[in-house]
Structures are given as C-alpha cells and as structure tokens.
Design an enzyme around this catalytic site. Structure first.
Site, PDB file in Angstrom:
ATOM      1  N   GLY A   1      37.305   9.554   6.773  1.00 39.14           N
ATOM      2  CA  GLY A   1      36.524   9.059   5.132  1.00 39.14           C
ATOM      3  C   GLY A   1      36.799   7.802   4.284  1.00 39.14           C
ATOM      4  O   GLY A   1      37.954   7.906   3.990  1.00 39.14           O
TER       5      GLY A   1
ATOM      6  N   GLU B   1      37.798  20.256   9.310  1.00 37.39           N
ATOM      7  CA  GLU B   1      38.948  21.919   9.430  1.00 37.39           C
ATOM      8  C   GLU B   1      39.074  22.570  10.323  1.00 37.39           C
ATOM      9  O   GLU B   1      39.330  23.068   9.811  1.00 37.39           O
ATOM     10  CB  GLU B   1      38.355  21.817   8.039  1.00 37.39           C
ATOM     11  CG  GLU B   1      37.916  20.965   7.155  1.00 37.39           C
ATOM     12  CD  GLU B   1      39.559  19.876   6.485  1.00 37.39           C
ATOM     13  OE1 GLU B   1      40.604  19.976   7.239  1.00 37.39           O
ATOM     14  OE2 GLU B   1      39.602  18.824   6.312  1.00 37.39           O
TER      15      GLU B   1
END
Lengths: 506, 506
Positions: free
Chosen positions: B36, B279
């Site tokens: 990001g 994740e």
C-alpha cells in the site's frame, strides 16, 4: 423488475374526453428505478402501468411514452428522470429513475396487440392471459445460458492462471509446483468447471424445450407452459447462485492478483452478480418453483398423473442407495437416482410440513411462510436433479469420440458426487445413503480431482474464449501472465512501433 | 504476503569491502506486488530479502531502504516501482510494485534488533527464532476482529433495510409485509447476524489469550505459542470466509438497491474481501492449522497430553448425541459437545487418512496433498468448535441482565443449530446424530428465526455504527431510505440553506 410487478403503483387512467391516457406515479417509493440507458440516453420508453378505464383497474399494461424532447433532450413536462449513480458494476450503463406527474399520452400509446381500450374507454381483454409467461420463460432460459457463460469465463481465467502460477516447494529445495496440482486448489476450481459444463448442457436443453413449447403454444396448446415456467424460474436461480459464488471462488483462488482489475474478475463479477436479482429475484423464483411443485405433490398424492420432468414425483420412493463399492458410485444411473430420490423426498417433505402447519390452524400464507426453509430446499433439489439428469442424458445421447466421452464422463461423475458430498445431510437424513457410502463418495471426490486435473486446461480451452473477450492478464491463452501484468500488450502492438518509426524519421 | 515468504527471491548480499548490502530482484516474477502507498507516495520501505553473507544464505531479514529521492520524488537509481493500477476496491490506495537492480544500502540498513551482520560480514543469529511468530499471531487475531467488524456493518445495513422495505402482499389486498418478516429473508440474514456476534466474542477471547501468551513470552516462555499460532491462523480463515460470503448475501438480500454504491455494500465488500487473501491466504492458513492438529493427533494417539484448547483431542469420542426432544437440542452444553465431537472426529479421520496414504507407499508430501480435503474439513471443524464454545462461554461467564442473556442465548442456540443444519453430513456420517435429530434441528432453526426476528433491529443497533461510518442509504438509522436515495442529505444540510440565504440577499 419481474418480482412483484402486479404490485406496481404507477397508473395509466384513460380519459375518453381527450382520448388520452394519464400516467401518474403516486409516491416517491413508486419511482421506477434501474432501467438501463434511462439516465442520460433514451428518448422513449415502454412503461408498464396499472390500466384504469371507466373507473375500473385492469392490471398491468404496456404503454410507449416519449420521455425527452427530440429538440434539446430535456425531460418533457411532468416527467422526472435522472441517473441513479455509480454501481458495483455496469459503470458504462446510465441506469436511471423515472416518475410521472399526470403525463398525458395519446390512446394509441397503449401497445394493443393483445388487449385494447377503444376510444370510448371500453376494454377488451386478451384472448390468452398466459401469453406473457412465454416471454418470461424465454428470458429466464437465456439467463441459464448466461450463468454458464460467465462461470465458464471465470473458470477459464482461474484454471489457466493456476497452471502458470507456482507456489511453495513441497520438498525442501524442490521446485514449487503449479498450484493447479494442489488438491485444495482443484477442490475450489473443478466443481465450478464441472458446473460450467453442466449448466451449458442445461441451457441448451431448456432452450430446446422452450422452442418445442413455443411451437405448441403457436397451435394454441398451453399445457406444457406451467411446468416449463416453474423449471425455468428455478433453474435461473439455481444456476445464477452457483455462477455468482463460483466467480468469487475463482477470483480468490488467484490470490492477490485476482483482486486486480487486470485479472478480469471484478468486471466479470459486476456483470454476473445482477443475475441473482434481475428478471425475478432468486428467492422469489425458487419459491415460485416450489409453489408449482406443491401443486404437483398434491396431485401425486391424489394419484393423479404429472407431465414431463415432474413425472418423477409420481414414482414410489426408493428404499436405499444400492452402492456397495466405489465403482458402483460411478454409475450415472445410480447417481441420477440419488438426486431423484433427494428431490422427491424434499418436495414431499415440504408438502407434508405445509399440511401440518395448516393442520395447526395457520392460514395458508402463514403456513407457506413458516415453511420457506423446506420449500427452498425442495426447489433447489428439484433443479439440481434436473441438471444432473441433463448432464447424464447429454453424454448418453450425443455423438462424440470415446476420448471426449471419457473426459465428460469423469466430469459428470465428479459433478454429481461433489454435489452429494456438499449436501451430504440431504442424502443421509432419511437413510437413503449411509455413512460408509458417504466415506466412499468423499474418497471418490478426491480421486476424480486427479483425473480431471489431466484435462483441466483443455476443458477450459474448449470454451474457446478469445483473450480480447476475457480481458484478463491472468487468463491469457499464451500463459505469459507476469509479462502482461508488467507491460500492457498495447505497448508492443502500437506504442513501440510508432515510437521507433518516428525515431527512425528523426 | 505471508503465504510463502521463505520462498521470496529478492536477495540482500553483504559486501564487506564497502560495508553495504546489495539488494537485487532476479526475475520479473520476483517483483514485489501490492504494498500500500508504494505506487505514488512512500519514500522509504522495510524490505524483506534473503540475507547472504560470506557466501551463505541465512533466510529472510528486514532492511530499511530509501526508494525515492527526497528532492524530486523520483525513484532512486536501480529502483523500479510504480502503481499496479485499478483494483476491485481500495481505489484510494496507491498499491505498488517494486524491484531492485543491484541497489546498495549501508550495513546499518538491516534492522538488527534480533540478528546482526557485523562489519566483517559475520552473522549473529537471534536469541529466539520464534519471536517473529508473535507478530503474525497478533495481526491475525486482529483480522478476526476485523471480519466481525465488516460483517456487523453488512448485517446492520441489510436488517435495517429489510425492516423498511415491503414486498408482495400475502393476502389479496393486504398490506405488503416488511421483508424481514419472510422466513426466507431471515434465513439469509440471521445466520450472519449470529456469526457477527459470535466472531466479536471470538475476537475478544483470542485477543485476551494473545496478551496472556505475550506476557509469558516476555518471561521467555514460548510454550503456548504454537497452539495460539495454529488457532489464530485457522480463525483468520474461518471468520474471513464467513464475512466475505455474508457481506454478499446481505447485499443480495437487498435486491437491486444492494448493487448501487449508495447501499454501501460494494465499498464494504472491496474492503473486506482481501481479508481472505492477505496476511496468509486462507487455504494456506487452514492447512497450517491442520498441520498443527495432525501433530496433536499423533501425540494424542501415543497417549501424550495436549495443551489448552486442543485438550479435547485427548478426550474419548462420545457415542451418540443424547438429544431426545427439541428442548434437549437447545442446551448449550449439548450443542458444544456436538461441535467438539465433529472436530475430534474430522481431525482423527484426517490423521487416519494420511497414515493410510503413507502406508500405500506415498511420500509424506504426496500423502499430505492427497488428504487436503480431509485436512481442510478438520481445520474448519476445529475453528467452528472454538467459535461455538467461545459464544457459550461468553454467555455463561459475563455479567448481563436476564433480558440480554435471553436474547444472546437464542442467538447462540441459533448459531450452533444452523451450523449443524448447514453441515448436517458431518454430524450424520458417523451416526453421532440421527435423521430424527436432524429433523428437530431443522424445525428449531425455523422456530428460532421467529424469536430472533423480534430483536433483530435492536441487535444490529447495538453494534452502534453511525450513519457516517456505514455510508449507506439503505442502512440509515432513521429508516428514511427512499428519501435519502432520491435527494442527497447534503442538499438539505448545505446546499439549500446556502441557496436560500443567497436568494434572500438578492
């Protein structure tokens, strides 16, 4: 649209003094919402409204209405319209809203092929009330095709990418395998690969049936319509649910890259997911199918004969699944029987539940609502059986090479066995299958994954989607996924030649 | 990120002559994708790379690297980066890609709290190898919270809209009921309403457990980490799958309007669906949980003791579910036992399957792959049991008024019974439950819908989301859905006062 149209609130009231209809939308919540191209583009629309003439309501009728000026494209007086704004997908379509404030249109604005209002306001009803159903059936049959079409695209992208993408060495220092070799990945993709084929055959079969029924209807014979109407409503729901779910499973099976627009999935999902809602919301469709099945169940209980596919409700319930070995469970007839048994049991069970609700003193509509759980299961099981049977029939009745038959046979076995495994409770609950048979089903699902793996890429290539149609960097036919994600094809095709030729000129 | 990080290809090779690390990305497919704010914004990044020093690879280590010039924001020499382009959601985030071409950074760029490379290139390993797991556990525990958070929002919107929206008269001429009164609508929404509560409690419980384990780790005791690591990986997957699916069911339950951005659903889904992937991809997570469970199963078979929650694998399998009546099936202990039984059976079954694959002569990794079906089911059943048990415990152990306890008790019963109904095969397959008990489960699911209906709006209001946070016209607290869709609030709040005051001035 298509869910509770008889409850539509917009009215068209005939005024014989001027020979006009007055169109009016009484409330804010009665505004028509969603029509495509209405927001910014269209000049005319066909509007459904409750027809009133001589003080009486005759229900919904279609009217052609000019909405915008042909001079300056402004909405005409009394007409409120606009764009409903951004959506999950279909961004290029200017879906709009529309309302009328006492808008007058000439009498001939009513589409009068089937029913008429004469200048003096007298009403002539259509010769055949059920004709409108024919169109709805046609549309829904096409939506079954569309579900298989979108699902096939998703599966194509995901299977191709899974053959290119490698992940996680299995032996220290070993090569990372293609993710398509993981059983967990196969278990995500192959059920939808099989469903894409199953729904393609289902679409063909129902389209053919529609044409037969249409020809009968042209001869004035409407007998076959109710069954096909119920089947097509249910299949529209059954197949679009699976397509909706399958596209997302395919996207997620591609990891982070599926989330990128470059994968093609977000756009595809945006196109496919409205299938669940439009032309009759899926739950309403399944309950419509269930309503027909409940009528059939009552007929069957009275010993009356049933037509076409619902004939199976006339058959006696079979005792137990006869499978003794895994190879028994590969038999198409046995698998089809299992789905037939489940469909019949859940239909009869739902009918029984409604009876017992009514016996408790509940009014019919309360009994119906209280039994939604059973009714939805019954409708879904009915459609599932139709799909399995159609898949089996297609293989039996179609000319094809032994090699192709072999591949499709495995795919069909897998579709049915995976369906049993996923809905195991339905097959175990009444003892039709036992735990040991279920263990075999589970084991076979695993083994068939291996078999399908061999032909998986060929099976999606056979859908024959061009790269230009898939619009997916992950699903490229040549497998050069990472290159395509890094540099857009157009650079090599257009930009570089142009830049090099202009360089040469300098 | 987080799925197969040890396979990362970017290298950081120490050069003692200049006391620098050389960062290099060897192939196109080794480019880092997705971080990001990398696309257009960040100037520095923490980069994980394979550390090489004195010709030996020491695995992944973190390095802080300057990426862009602080003068003109251009990428520094040898650094390739950019924006990866549009995505399904998170459009405001400039996710990027990154690669290195022999980029040199000073030795101190390595984050050396735990392991060090000295100026001469000698390597010191960390005192405790497992420390890094602690952070992963922390992140995943928080993702369980996040799943419940997003799911709660979706359920809030859908339940509120379903209380406003009316559809299809049930008796000719009768009022169209609130769609929330339809069992079919309840059957869509209430399982996710119950799950939203269940996952909230699960999130709290695992976060508390994480803090306990963290304190033990601060004292050098790492014993509890493996169990919590396995549990948090599985729960991250289990809860995010349900949230992902639930948000879409909620959206579709709102008909066409759910498809509009104004519903808030498309944005919400865009935020929530990456939870399945980031994740640690969910399938990989469940298989990680399964790997731990297989070790536990082996220990249990050898008669060894197990820690904490997995202690249940040490218990003997129970014979049959003792429920004789519907009221028996409302007992929290009995319901929890059923999920415990299913978890233990599927775990032991998977262990058995692997043993028999190995006995056939398959190497361990082939046996493992062939058993993915069983392993995924076992991991999922383990997590499901944890969620049910946590829900039950929360009600038992928390102080609350009788009225609230009553409502949560029904919700907990419904969560468990609906879970049994949805996974009926798992409870029937080995005869733990029988068909008659399943009939009662199905009947109770229907009855509990009625009970939850009464408090459904209060249950979502209790999540206490402000309208500004939900960003949904359908989920507005005041229920004025159609007005809000037609005219944006900002008109009344800002535009009209401004226009009227300027008109007054003229």
């Amino acid at each position: 649209m298509g869910t509770f149209i008889r409850g539509l609130e917009t009215t068209a009231t005939y005024d014989p003094t001027t020979e006009e209809f007055v169109l009016h939308t009484p409330t804010l919540s009665a505004l028509k919402w969603w029509p495509g191209n209405l927001g910014k583009t269209v000049t005319h629309a066909v509007v459904l409204a409750q027809l009133y003439t001589r003080g009486k309501c005759y229900g919904l009728h279609p009217f052609i209405v000019q909405l915008r000026s042909l001079e300056n494209h402004e909405p005409l007086p009394g007409i409120t319209l606009g764009d409903i704004g951004p959506k999950l997908g279909y961004q290029s379509n200017d879906n709009g809203f529309l309302g009328f404030d006492h808008v007058r249109i000439p009498r001939r604005g009513m589409l009068m092929k089937h029913s008429q209002v004469s200048p003096d306001g007298s009403y002539t009803k259509p010769l055949q009330q059920k004709l409108a159903y024919g169109t709805m059936v046609f549309v829904r049959v096409n939506l079954v095709m569309l579900s298989s079409y979108y699902l096939s695209q998703a599966v194509t992208i995901a299977v191709r990418y899974s053959a290119v993408r490698r992940q996680t060495e299995q032996i220290p220092g070993g090569k990372e395998p293609q993710i398509l070799d993981y059983r967990s990945q196969q278990l995500k993709l192959f059920p939808y690969l099989a469903a894409a084929y199953a729904f393609t055959f289902t679409g063909w079969s129902t389209r053919y049936r529609y044409m037969e029924v249409q020809m009968e209807m042209n001869d004035g014979n409407m007998e076959a319509l109710p069954e096909l109407h119920a089947l097509s409503a249910g299949l529209k729901a059954f197949t679009s649910y699976v397509a909706n779910e399958g596209i997302e499973v395919c996207r997620l099976s591609c990891g982070g890259h599926g989330y990128s627009q470059a994968s093609g999935f977000p756009e595809l999902y945006g196109l496919a997911t409205p299938l669940v809602t439009y032309e009759g919301e899926n739950t309403v469709m399944l309950l419509q199918t269930a309503r027909y099945l409940m009528k059939c169940a009552a007929t069957a209980k009275r010993g009356g004969g049933l037509p076409g596919f619902v004939l199976y409700l006339n058959q006696r319930q079979k005792g137990q699944c006869p499978a003794r070995s895994e190879s028994d469970l590969l038999d198409h007839g046995l698998l089809s029987d299992a789905f037939e048994h489940r469909a019949r049991r859940t239909v009869m069970d739902a009918a029984q539940q409604i009876d017992s609700e009514v016996a408790k003193g509940n009014p019919q509509h309360v009994a119906w609502n209280n039994c939604h759980i059973y009714l939805l299961k019954a409708a879904s099981a009915h459609c599932h059986f139709y799909v399995v049977q159609t898949f089996v029939k297609y293989i039996n009745d179609t000319e094809m090479s032994d090699a192709v038959r072999d591949v499709l046979t495995s795919l069909c076995q897998f579709y049915a066995l995976h369906g049993i495994w996923q809905n195991a409770g339905d097959f175990l609950q009444d003892g039709y299958m036992n735990g040991k048979q279920l263990d075999m089903v589970q084991s076979l699902v695993g083994k068939l994954l291996d078999k399908i793996r061999i032909n998986a890429v060929a099976l999606v290539d056979a859908f024959d989607f061009r790269d230009e149609l898939l619009c997916s960097k992950l699903g490229k036919y040549d497998g050069n996924v990472y290159e395509a994600m890094y540099v857009h094809d157009s650079y090599y095709k257009y930009l570089r030649p142009m830049m090099q030729s202009s360089k040469a000129k300098l």
